[in-house]
Each structure stands twice: as structure tokens, then as C-alpha cells.
Scaffold this motif. Structure first.
Motif: not given
Length: 718
Positions: A343-367
Motif C-alpha cells: 500500500s502507498a502512504e495514506g492508502e486505506v485497506f481492509t484486513h480481517e474486517g478492520s480498516e488500516y491506513r499506511r502511514i509514515r511518521t516525521e522520523a520515517d521521512r527523515k530516515f
């Protein structure tokens, strides 16, 4: 002097607290940083830690103009470190040079260890009660300085190796208990030195504890005037009562082992005095342990075996719940990680009936800006909780791998941690069939043994190998510290290892035990049977032994698979089914006496070897293969569905569906005709069929492990 006497220099206040109402004091921090970099003042670790200094490492290195320091920075960047570890390795060294007032050429291993301990004290003051504050820093600094040849060649490769104490000498083993009588101290040192030649370090350490701490230290407390080994009955009775409880007031379980060690000590002196009277005769005295002391020892040992049997009897029915829990948790984390990675950053997907959003923190962007890999994180849409799914999947995998390896192999916990890539062997039969083998390194019995791997065990081992080699590099060579013998192994490709910061480390036995405890705590939330119950690695070994013998395997073969030198030891492991052990063992002896001539250990003939190979061919049946022991006929009249030895081939799941349909039709006919015996038999067969189908489907859900196919090298590469 004014700096050292000030609250800022003593680390009592932070720099941003200095100032008036017209300023926040933040401008003080750049000034403090400049004074540190120019070495105008030398702060304490506490004062340095209280004031975070942005970009301190870069500015300090620029101010020093030290070629050796520049070489160190280049070496850090060349190491296989993550960006955060590179940054820490540079900043921590600059902090060391600042607080100790030295240059890099003066840094020694002792100086780095001193710096590490002082920093831990400072962090504990600033963050009391935090687990992070108690961690040691400087491990990356140690690795880089060692690899660039800055430390002497004899220096350990890692800080952990330098901190772990090796084997103590016999004198140190005795002196840690502070015996007053120096003559007895010398005797114990001489006695343990002689025993050292025929025992391992762990046993020697235990013996020193029993004779020094539990025996003579208590004797000196009971009778301070005692000067020889001639113990009066009254003193012995008081001592015997004293060892019934531990220092914390709880009852002592291992009283018999202390008494036996003491009795052996006196009898050894009697025996040795006959050969070397000038050395040992002066200490010969009547053994204070009366013969009646050991009466009932066999009964007490049987009580111990009964408690072990009760423990196994309690845990064996719970094993499927534990296995299902670790499998479900690993599958969920693995599939969630796969979806998140796609999934791309910010994309929402469903897994086992629950919705999740792929995220990156500010520390991740720095890395990412530094070209460093970032961990995979997702956010639960409903709750907003951020999940570090990469770390969760890593923990779930190793919990699953540890449980599956323990229950399918029956190895000891030390043997599990000692498994390496070199432990995997194979045997190829004449017809091309390959049998995978797992070689267990010498451990408790100091004997190597080989375990034929089942499909489940081979899948686990292959998954571990694939995990280590997924980046295209071989399994790292790591040294393992043996906490029993206090020695380091040579670098080897251990299977149960993972990256810990800047250093790959082998799992310790304590880590595996903590994993199992955590699993039981998680299960206790939904299963009351697990409340107050713990699984230990040895519980899996006992359950494995029980299932082996109960399935019809001769006990002597079970003993060989478990690495027991005595069949009676194996018998104690499977006391849950005592009548089965006696029956199988007697049948084995009877059969052996009938068919084995006196020359039973002669070289194998060609015909016998052909029969050995044909046995595996005769084990192949319609639905899969039979796991009955070699040389034994089918004990269930080929009623394979009901037989526990049948291993279903996943390709035959469709055939199981056909058999179930046929059985259901027969069941309806039997119910219509009121054939109650037939109804009972068909229901039993359906129960076994569905259980085997569920087990086979569970195994097929495991992802296939691709270890790669080696390519033939060209002649010019040879």
C-alpha cells in the motif's frame, strides 16, 4: 571552578531554565554547545545529558580537526548500520571525548566501558524507572573502533563480550561465600580442583555452592568454633533443619542433592587418603550423614516424577490451543505486513474486517531522506492506534518458530539455541527420495545425535533460513555465549539469532522462556485454563516423548531421538502412559530376543539394506504415508483414517471429501436400519477423518518456503 560549582555545571538544572523574564533562556544552549566543542569546559555526563544539543557531533568534529576522528566517521558510514545507529555512533563518541577531555587516540576499551556505566547512571537519574534509561550505550562505538584496529587485538569483538564475565577460578568460586576458616577454605579449593578434571564448569560451580555456601558457611554460623570436619550429631541436626528452607523462607526442593554432595565429599576424602595420605589423611572424619538420611530417596524421586507426570498431563491437552494461538498471531501479522508493504502512504485497506491506513511518521521521512530503510507502520482507522507491524511480525515469527521447533523435535532449550545452518543434513535413498535430517550438537550428554525431520519441522527450519537470507546475504556468523559453561563459541551461522541494534545476537535461553511466558499470559485473557500456568521449553520435550512412545515407537528409539543414555530416563519422561511404556518395551525385548542372533551388530548385508529401503516404500498408502516404526507391521489392520500414524498428503484432501460423503451416506442408512454398533463406528471414523483434514488444511495454510535452486557453475569457475 565556577562552572563546576554552578547548578548548570552540576546538572541540577537545564540550560533553558537560565535567564530572566525577558528571555526563555534558549539562547544559552548554543553557547553551552560552543564551549563544549572548543573544550573550554568539561561537563559531567549528567550535565551533558540534561541539555540536548542539536547537531553536536557535526560541530564537535569540525572544531577538533582530528584526522583520526575523520577516519572514524568514514568507518561508521561504511558499516552496515541503519542511519539512526550511525548517528548514535558518532554522537556517543563525541560525548565521550567531551566529558573525559581526551582525544580519540587516547580512547581505550576501559575508558569506553567507564563512559558507558557513567551514562547509565546519569540517564537513570534523569529518567527514573524507565527501561530505556537502564540500557548501555556505546555498542556501535565499540564495533567500529574494534573493526578499524583501534583496540588491541586481544579485545573482545563486542561490548557485550567484554561485559560478560567468563569462568571463575576455583579460588573465586570458593571465596565468593567468604569462609572464615582458612584451613577448610584451602581444603575445599584442593577438593574442587581435583574434581574439576572430571566435570564441566556448570557442575563444578553447583558443587562449590553446595559445599561452600550450603554446608560449611551454615556450619560456621551454627558453630563458629568448628575447626575440622568432624561434625557432632547435634550440629548436623541443626544444619539439616537449616537447609530445609531457602533464604527467602520458602521450602527447599533440592535438599537431597545437597546431602548427597556432602556424603560424596566425605567418602572421596576417605578414598583419596588411602592413595595420598600426606595430602588428605588429616581431613578424614566420620561422615555426618547417617544411613537413615537416604532412606526413602527412591520414594521421593518417584514423587518428583509423579509431579512431572502431572505437569505433562495438565499441559498436553492445552498444547493445541497454544499452537493455534502462535500460528494465528503470526499469520495475521504476516498477511497484514504484506498488505501494508503493497500500500502507498495514506492508502486505506481492509484486513480481517478492520480498516488500516499506511502511514509514515516525521522520523520515517527523515530516515528516507538519508536513504535509510524505514519500518512499516499502519494505523487502525477506528481506534487511531499506530501499529509497528514490522516489529510485531518479527516477534510473532520467532514465537511461532520457537514453539514449532520445540514441539516437533523435542530438543532441549540449549540445543535449540545452538542450532546452526550446518545442523541441516540430508540422506538420499537409491530411488532418489531425500530425507531431511537435523543434527543436534553435543549438549547435556556430550553426544551428537540425528533427528529425521518431519514435514512440519522442515518447514519451520526452512522458514528461518529463508528469513535470514532474504536479502541475498548468507546467515551472519555470530558467537554465542554459553551461560552455563561461561564460554564463547566460535562464530557460526546460528539459526535462532536476530539483529539487536548494531550487533546480531543469538537468542538466549532466558529470551525463549520469556516468549513462552508472554504467550501464556495472552492466552489467559480468553482461556481460564492458562491462568497461573506456564509452559517451559522442557514441557514440550516431555510432551514430545509422551506422544512418541504412545504412538507405538519403541522406547529405545525414543531414547535415541531424545539423546538419553538410559532408557529409564525416557521412561520417566513418559510416565503419563506408564502401562504403554512397559508393554512396548517388553514387546521390543521379546521381539529382539527372537529375531536377533548373537552377531546382531555385524555389518549390514545388501539384502538387509534393500529391506530397509523397501520399508519406506511399503509405508506409502492412498491418502499419504504411514509413520509406523521400522520393522513393525500395521497395528490397526490398515484402518488408516483412524490410525494416528497416518500423515495425510495435502493433494488427497479431495479424496477425504469423497470418503466423508460416503461415510455420511452409510451413517444415514445405519440410522434408518437402527444398526447402533455401525452408527458408533462410523461416527468415530468421521471424527478421525475431520481431525486429520483440519490438521492437513492447517499445514497447507503455511506459506511455501523458497530456498532457491542452486545453479551449476561453469568450468572456468571451478
Amino acid at each position: 571552578m565556577r562552572w563546576d560549582a554552578s547548578p548548570l555545571g552540576q546538572g541540577q538544572i537545564a540550560a533553558d531554565e537560565v535567564g530572566s523574564r525577558r528571555t526563555t533562556g534558549t539562547s544559552v544552549i548554543p553557547g553551552v554547545r560552543a564551549l563544549y566543542c572548543l573544550r573550554v569546559i568539561q561537563p559531567t555526563p549528567l550535565a551533558f545529558r540534561r541539555n540536548p544539543l542539536p547537531n553536536y557531533g557535526v560541530m564537535f568534529i569540525a572544531a577538533q580537526e582530528d584526522p583520526l576522528l575523520d577516519k572514524y566517521v568514514a568507518e561508521v558510514r561504511a558499516h552496515q548500520f541503519r542511519q539512526v545507529h550511525r548517528r548514535d555512533a558518532i554522537n556517543e563518541l563525541c560525548m565521550l571525548l567531551t566529558v573525559q577531555g581526551v582525544t580519540l587516540s587516547d580512547v581505550t576499551p576501559a575508558a569506553l566501558l567507564h563512559f558507558t556505566h557513567e551514562n547509565r547512571q546519569a540517564r537513570c537519574i534523569l529518567q527514573p524507572g524507565s527501561q530505556v534509561s537502564n540500557r548501555l550505550i556505546g555498542r556501535g562505538v565499540w564495533n567500529v573502533l574494534h573493526s578499524m584496529g583501534h583496540f588491541p587485538p586481544s579485545t573482545p569483538e563486542s561490548m557485550r563480550a567484554a561485559l560478560l564475565r567468563g569462568q571463575l577460578s576455583v579460588e573465586e568460586l570458593v571465596d565468593q561465600y567468604e569462609i572464615t576458616n582458612q584451613a577448610v577454605r584451602g581444603l575445599l579449593i584442593d577438593y574442587l580442583t581435583r574434581r574439576k578434571a572430571d566435570t564441566d564448569y556448570s557442575t563444578l560451580k553447583d558443587l562449590a555452592c553446595k559445599l561452600t555456601r550450603h554446608f560449611w558457611k551454615n556450619i560456621e554460623r551454627i558453630n563458629p568454633d568448628q575447626e575440622e570436619l568432624r561434625i557432632s550429631p547435634e550440629t548436623y541436626a541443626t544444619w539439616r533443619q537449616a537447609i530445609t528452607v531457602k533464604d527467602d523462607g520458602k521450602p527447599r526442593v533440592g535438599q537431597d542433592s545437597i546431602v548427597i554432595a556432602l556424603r560424596s565429599f566425605y567418602y572421596d576424602l576417605h578414598t583419596w587418603a588411602a592413595d595420598e595420605p600426606e595430602r588428605w589423611a588429616a581431613w578424614v572424619a566420620p561422615c555426618p550423614v547417617p544411613p537413615s538420611e537416604l532412606r526413602g530417596l527412591g520414594v521421593r524421586r518417584r514423587r518428583i516424577n509423579e509431579r512431572s507426570a502431572d505437569r505433562t498431563r495438565q499441559r498436553q491437552p492445552l498444547l493445541p490451543l497454544l499452537v493455534n494461538h502462535v500460528e494465528t498471531r503470526y499469520d495475521r501479522a504476516r498477511l497484514l505486513l504484506e498488505q501494508a508493504d503493497k500500500s502507498a502512504e495514506g492508502e486505506v485497506f481492509t484486513h480481517e474486517g478492520s480498516e488500516y491506513r499506511r502511514i509514515r511518521t516525521e522520523a520515517d521521512r527523515k530516515f528516507l531522506r538519508h536513504g535509510d530503510a524505514v519500518p512499516t507502520r499502519v494505523q487502525e482507522v477506528d481506534s487511531g492506534r499506530i501499529v509497528h507491524i514490522g516489529t510485531e511480525e518479527e516477534g510473532a515469527f520467532w514465537e511461532w518458530a520457537a514453539v514449532e521447533t520445540l514441539r516437533h523435535s523435542g530438543v532441549r532449550i540449549e540445543e535449540l539455541c545452538e542450532l546452526t545452518h550446518l545442523s541441516i543434513r540430508q540422506y538420499q535413498r537409491a530411488n532418489g527420495e531425500v530425507i531431511a535430517l537435523l543434527v543436534i550438537a553435543p549438549s547435556k550428554t556430550d553426544r551428537e545425535r540425528v533427528i529425521p525431520m518431519s514435514a512440519e519441522l522442515f518447514h519451520v527450519i526452512a522458514s528461518i533460513i529463508r528469513r535470514h537470507t532474504r536479502t541475498g546475504r548468507p546467515i551472519p556468523l555470530v558467537s554465542r555465549f554459553d551461560y552455563h559453561d561461561k564460554v564463547w563459541s566460535p562464530p557460526m551461522p546460528f539459526l535462532f539469532q536476530r539483529q539487536n541494534g548494531t550487533t546480531p545476537m543469538v537468542f538466549s535461553t532466558a529470551t525463549i522462556q520469556v516468549m513462552l511466558g508472554r504467550i501464556c499470559e495472552q492466552l489467559a485473557k480468553n482461556h481460564r485454563e492458562f491462568r497461573g500456568l506456564k509452559f517451559t521449553p522442557h514441557d514440550f520435550r516431555r510432551i514430545f516423548a509422551t506422544e512418541l512412545v504412545n504412538s507405538g515407537l519403541p522406547i529405545h528409539i525414543g531414547a535415541a531421538l531424545l539423546g538419553h543414555l538410559d532408557v529409564q530416563t525416557t521412561r520417566g519422561y513418559v510416565a503419563v502412559f506408564d502401562e504403554d511404556i512397559v508393554r512396548h518395551y517388553q514387546e521390543f525385548l521379546h521381539h529382539r530376543r527372537e529375531v536377533r542372533p548373537e552377531g546382531e551388530y555385524r555389518d549390514t548385508t545388501e539384502r538387509e539394506w534393500e529391506e530397509f529401503e523397501e520399508h519406506f516404500d511399503r509405508r506409502k498408502v492412498e491418502l499419504g504415508s504411514c509413520g509406523r516404526p521400522y520393522g513393525t507391521p500395521c497395528q490397526h489392520e490398515h484402518a488408516c483414517i483412524r490410525c494416528p500414524m497416518l500423515h495425510i498428503n495435502p493433494k488427497m484432501l479431495g479424496r477425504l471429501e469423497e470418503l466423508e460423503t460416503d461415510l455420511l451416506a452409510r451413517l444415514r442408512r445405519a440410522q434408518d436400519e437402527n444398526w447402533l454398533g455401525e452408527v458408533e463406528g462410523i461416527n468415530l471414523t468421521l471424527t478421525f477423518l475431520r481431525a486429520k483434514r483440519e490438521e492437513t488444511q492447517r499445514r497447507t495454510r503455511r506459506p511455501a518456503v523458497d530456498l532457491g535452486i542452486p545453479t551449476a557453475r561453469r568450468k572456468e569457475d571451478h
